[in-house]
Design an enzyme around this catalytic site. Structure first.
Site, mmCIF file in Angstrom:
data_model
loop_
_atom_site.group_PDB
_atom_site.id
_atom_site.type_symbol
_atom_site.label_atom_id
_atom_site.label_comp_id
_atom_site.label_asym_id
_atom_site.label_seq_id
_atom_site.Cartn_x
_atom_site.Cartn_y
_atom_site.Cartn_z
ATOM 1 C CG ASN A 159 27.685 38.875 29.368
ATOM 2 O OD1 ASN A 159 27.156 37.812 29.065
ATOM 3 N ND2 ASN A 159 27.994 39.812 28.472
ATOM 4 C CD1 TRP A 160 29.865 33.722 33.449
ATOM 5 C CD2 TRP A 160 28.666 31.832 33.464
ATOM 6 N NE1 TRP A 160 29.987 33.165 34.692
ATOM 7 C CE2 TRP A 160 29.258 32.000 34.729
ATOM 8 C CE3 TRP A 160 27.858 30.703 33.250
ATOM 9 C CZ2 TRP A 160 29.067 31.078 35.776
ATOM 10 C CZ3 TRP A 160 27.666 29.797 34.274
ATOM 11 C CH2 TRP A 160 28.268 29.982 35.529
ATOM 12 C CE LYS A 161 31.760 39.162 27.201
ATOM 13 N NZ LYS A 161 32.387 40.202 26.429
ATOM 14 C CG HIS B 112 26.576 42.787 25.607
ATOM 15 N ND1 HIS B 112 27.594 42.561 24.713
ATOM 16 C CD2 HIS B 112 27.142 42.813 26.841
ATOM 17 C CE1 HIS B 112 28.732 42.433 25.386
ATOM 18 N NE2 HIS B 112 28.483 42.583 26.678
ATOM 19 C CD GLU C 44 30.443 40.582 23.344
ATOM 20 O OE1 GLU C 44 29.738 39.651 23.782
ATOM 21 O OE2 GLU C 44 31.458 41.009 23.943
ATOM 22 C CD GLU D 26 28.892 46.042 29.362
ATOM 23 O OE1 GLU D 26 29.461 45.414 30.251
ATOM 24 O OE2 GLU D 26 28.445 45.509 28.341
ATOM 25 N N GLY E 210 36.357 43.467 26.705
ATOM 26 C CA GLY E 210 37.209 42.354 26.298
ATOM 27 C C GLY E 210 38.571 42.790 25.777
ATOM 28 C CB SER F 281 38.686 45.557 30.629
ATOM 29 O OG SER F 281 38.701 45.122 29.281
ATOM 30 N N GLY G 201 32.504 40.517 32.145
ATOM 31 C CA GLY G 201 32.554 39.435 31.173
ATOM 32 C C GLY G 201 33.677 38.465 31.498
ATOM 33 N N GLY G 202 34.836 38.654 30.854
ATOM 34 C CA GLY G 202 35.957 37.707 30.956
ATOM 35 C C GLY G 202 36.314 37.317 32.377
HETATM 36 C C1 PEP Z 1 30.702 42.342 28.939
HETATM 37 O O1 PEP Z 1 30.661 41.385 28.184
HETATM 38 O O2 PEP Z 1 29.646 42.868 29.290
HETATM 39 C C2 PEP Z 1 32.010 42.819 29.389
HETATM 40 C C3 PEP Z 1 32.068 43.919 30.085
HETATM 41 O O3 PEP Z 1 33.116 42.053 29.055
HETATM 42 P P1 PEP Z 1 34.607 42.176 29.660
HETATM 43 O O4 PEP Z 1 34.466 42.285 31.151
HETATM 44 O O5 PEP Z 1 35.282 40.927 29.229
HETATM 45 O O6 PEP Z 1 35.207 43.420 29.076
#
Ligand code: PEP
Length: 251
Positions: free
Chosen positions: A10-12, A97, A99, A169, A175, A215, A236-237
């Protein structure tokens, strides 16, 4: 049953078309075809076509979008629809999600409508569920994820439910660098699996991949993936850098 893992990036709000081209070049150079897993890229809607083009020789890798509007078309300035996503070549759509829920105020009833719209368009909805830290500390995790799951499935028939993917999640892990332990993840994946079984029975419920997200990085990916009932990872990150993502993709 052991499902083929699904590992999704997930590049957000990161990576426009120029960055995405450079990323794919570096990622593909070190990532041969992997038959034992499904990789998914979820770039921004403006970058989706670039990523699909960049993966033309690698059709085993899926591309999706991070969000769609709940209506197919109309006077909704700034939005993207599931029909546009399908037309562009996307196969998956992320729904609910954290966010979207907690930054943009998306409600359970909006996730109900989006899930139905995506399933009708025959794309794969990837429904995200997860509790806030306060909800976890109050012992309400199972209740929260069961409610979010029920809302996500409310507009789907059993055949449509068979096509979805789920992602657990925990909001406190997204994050933040604070990952759920493999045991934490397995416990809540078990809650979700049982809820699916009571809705659609063992066979269909057992075929729905439940991904863990929060994470994930190259240091913890394989341990999380090996945990019971964890059928994939939503990242994500750590998916934003090609070498890191390539290493997680092979976890
Ligand atoms: C996400 O955005 O779905 C996510 C899990 O982010 P991160 O890996 O940065 O916690």
């Amino acid at each position: 049953m052991h499902l083929k893992p699904v590992i999704a990036a997930n590049w957000k709000l990161n990576h426009g078309p120029t960055d995405a081209k450079a990323f794919l070049q570096r990622f593909l150079a070190q990532t041969p075809k992997l038959n034992d897993r499904t990789l998914v890229f979820l770039p921004s809607a403006l970058t989706v076509t670039t990523v699909i083009d960049g993966l033309r020789e690698r059709p085993e890798i899926w591309v999706g979008v991070q969000n769609v509007h709940s209506e197919a078309q109309g006077a909704f300035t700034g939005e993207n629809s599931v029909l546009m996503a399908r037309d562009a070549g996307a196969r998956v759509v992320l729904v609910g999600h954290s966010e979207r829920r907690h930054v943009f105020g998306e409600t359970d009833s909006q996730t109900t409508a989006k899930m139905a719209m995506i399933a009708q368009a025959r794309l794969v909805p990837m429904l995200c569920v997860g509790e806030l830290l306060a909800e976890r500390e109050a012992g309400r995790t199972a209740e929260v994820v069961e409610r979010q799951l029920a809302a996500g499935l409310a507009g789907l028939d059993d055949q449509q439910i068979a096509t979805i993917m789920l992602a657990y999640e925990p909001v406190w892990a997204i994050g933040t660098g604070r990952t759920a332990t493999p045991q934490d993840a397995s416990e809540i994946h078990g809650v979700l699996r049982r809820a699916l079984i009571s809705r659609v029975g063992e066979k269909v419920a057992g075929s729905i991949p439940i991904l863990y997200g929060g994470s994930v990085n190259r240091g913890n990916a394989s341990q999380l993936l090996a945990a019971p009932d964890v059928d994939g990872l939503l990242v994500g990150g750590a998916s934003l850098e090609a070498d890191s993502w390539a290493s997680i993709a092979r976890a």
